[in-house]
Scaffold this motif. Structure first.
Motif: not given
Length: 458
Positions: A37-39, A118-120, A126-127, A427-437
């Motif tokens: 929900r945050s995303v 947000a997509v799991e 992702f988001g 997997d680290s895409f902070a500020h980038g495309l397709n950011e995810r955790v």
């Protein structure tokens, strides 16, 4: 997040027993829903959605037992801050849990999925903002709500402080830093964190204890101009070029602090060879200029031993057949903690050595010292990390950029980046495309924050 900007493996291992209460499956599901929900809140600058996001997070805290009177949402322009206070049973100074609600922009047409839905998928959420910084914001909010619901009684008052413009002006950060400057310490979810290797195994955990000051300087020259067929000795571009040559040739003197000495000494054995030996020598003797100079030949290490200034942008001239009337350059400096912006400007003025130059500090950069490596913080963080990955290295680090901790340190509050996120570099895409955790990290991240608060809030 700035952990990934310092990926060399420093190593400080502290033996502390690992223990943590395991979270329930329902807790993980709740936090995953909070993150998703945050995303969905488009908390990009100018969208005006930070207040709505703050209201949603406040509702989660209230469901956990926080009273309306303990939560304050303060609008600041189109953004806002959220402060939630959990009163402690004692009189000691409070602990601030810090994070930011805003995110950088994302062009939907460039993403594989809608960045604000947000997509799991394949074990990831992702988001935009999933990593920076809504992951740890969700963890902190959920942890506070769950621990209060479970009847935990902190001795120290716990203050959740969420800013609304960390990615841009940091005006909300400065306001909260002044409001909360009487705190004992800050635990920042937007700094530090764990690095996983390609195989998913832990490499190290970075505890952020300091940040270099970010400062931009404009160097400008003006000339009368004229026709290019009649050059004169007064040429703004040539003046600027000569000035930048002198700036680029200068090395600021070596600097060190408790944080960088511990980091370099820990790294020396892993790096090995001539470079590792230089690291060890400089850690023992910060006056060893030769060691500092050798370390500075490696881009990944230079920021750990001195202030750096580099030209990043130029703008000159107005027509190909005219003499330039103006030439400017942006010089970006990453200033070592404890060194003032004014002293760097003075050095640039000396290096430019041209009375016609106009040197201007852009924006309002603020300097801050590194935070001391407190034994209680180091022990608590190591215990929390070892509950997940026994014996993994816990590494003190200094970031080359700035998080919200920057302004709290400037206000005299020791601040530590203690993100609960472990992630692979790929997997680290902070500020980038397709950011995810990674979804698998949610349970351990909740345990991480619970362990920290149980140990440090008592």
């Amino acid at each position: 997040m700035y952990l990934r900007s310092v990926l060399f493996s420093l190593c400080l291992v502290i033996a502390v027993p690992a223990s943590a209460q395991k979270v329930e499956t329902a807790d993980v599901a709740q936090v995953k829903e909070i993150l998703k929900r945050s995303v969905g809140f488009r908390t990009v600058e100018g969208q005006g959605q930070v207040p709505a996001y703050a209201a949603y997070l406040a509702s989660v805290l209230k469901e956990g037992g926080f009273a309306d009177s303990e939560i304050t949402i303060t609008p600041m322009g189109e953004t806002a801050t959220l402060v939630a206070r959990w009163p402690g049973t004692g009189n000691a100074k409070p602990i601030v849990l810090l994070g930011h609600m805003d995110v950088v922009a994302a062009k939907a047409e460039d993403w594989e999925r809608d960045p604000f839905t947000a997509v799991e998928e394949n074990g990831y959420v992702f988001g935009r903002g999933a990593e920076d910084n809504k992951y740890d914001v969700s963890m902190m909010v959920a942890t506070l709500a769950q621990m209060r619901r479970d009847g935990f009684k902190p001795e120290r008052t716990l203050i959740l402080a969420l800013t609304g413009d960390e990615e841009t002006e940091m005006a909300t950060t400065r306001a909260l830093a002044q409001q909360l400057k009487g705190a004992e310490m800050v635990l920042n979810g937007d700094g530090g964190g764990g690095l996983l290797g390609p195989d998913g195994q832990p490499v190290f955990y970075g505890l952020q204890g300091g940040e270099k000051t970010y400062a931009d300087f404009e160097i400008a020259f003006t000339s009368p101009g004229g026709h290019s067929s009649a050059p004169t000795g007064d040429n703004a571009i040539q003046h600027l070029a000569a000035a930048l040559q002198r700036v680029g040739a200068y090395d600021f003197p070596p600097r060190s602090n408790e944080l960088t000495r511990a980091s370099l000494m820990a790294a020396s054995e892993q790096v090995g060879g001539e470079m590792g030996a230089a690291m060890a020598r400089f850690a023992k003797d910060p006056a060893d200029t030769a060691a500092a100079d050798l370390i500075s030949t490696r881009p990944e290490f230079i920021g750990q031993v001195r202030t750096t200034c580099v030209a990043t942008m130029v703008d000159a001239g107005h027509a190909p057949n005219a003499l330039p009337q103006r030439a400017t350059a942006n010089v970006n400096c990453r200033i070592f903690p404890g060194v003032s912006v004014e002293s760097v400007k003075a050095k640039l003025t000396e290096l430019v050595a041209d009375k016609e130059a106009q040197i201007t500090v852009l924006g309002d950069p603020t300097g801050s010292d590194a935070s001391p490596l407190r034994p209680d913080v180091m022990a608590a963080v190591t215990k929390a990390v070892h509950a997940r990955y026994p014996d993994v290295a816990v590494v003190p680090s200094m970031s080359a950029g700035a998080t919200d901790s920057y302004h709290f340190r400037a206000a005299g509050v020791s601040s530590y980046g203690v993100s609960s996120l472990f992630i692979r570099a790929e997997d680290s895409f902070a500020h980038g495309l397709n950011e995810r955790v990674p979804v698998a990290g949610i349970g351990p991240s909740l345990e991480h924050w619970r362990s920290l608060l149980r140990d440090l809030a008592q």
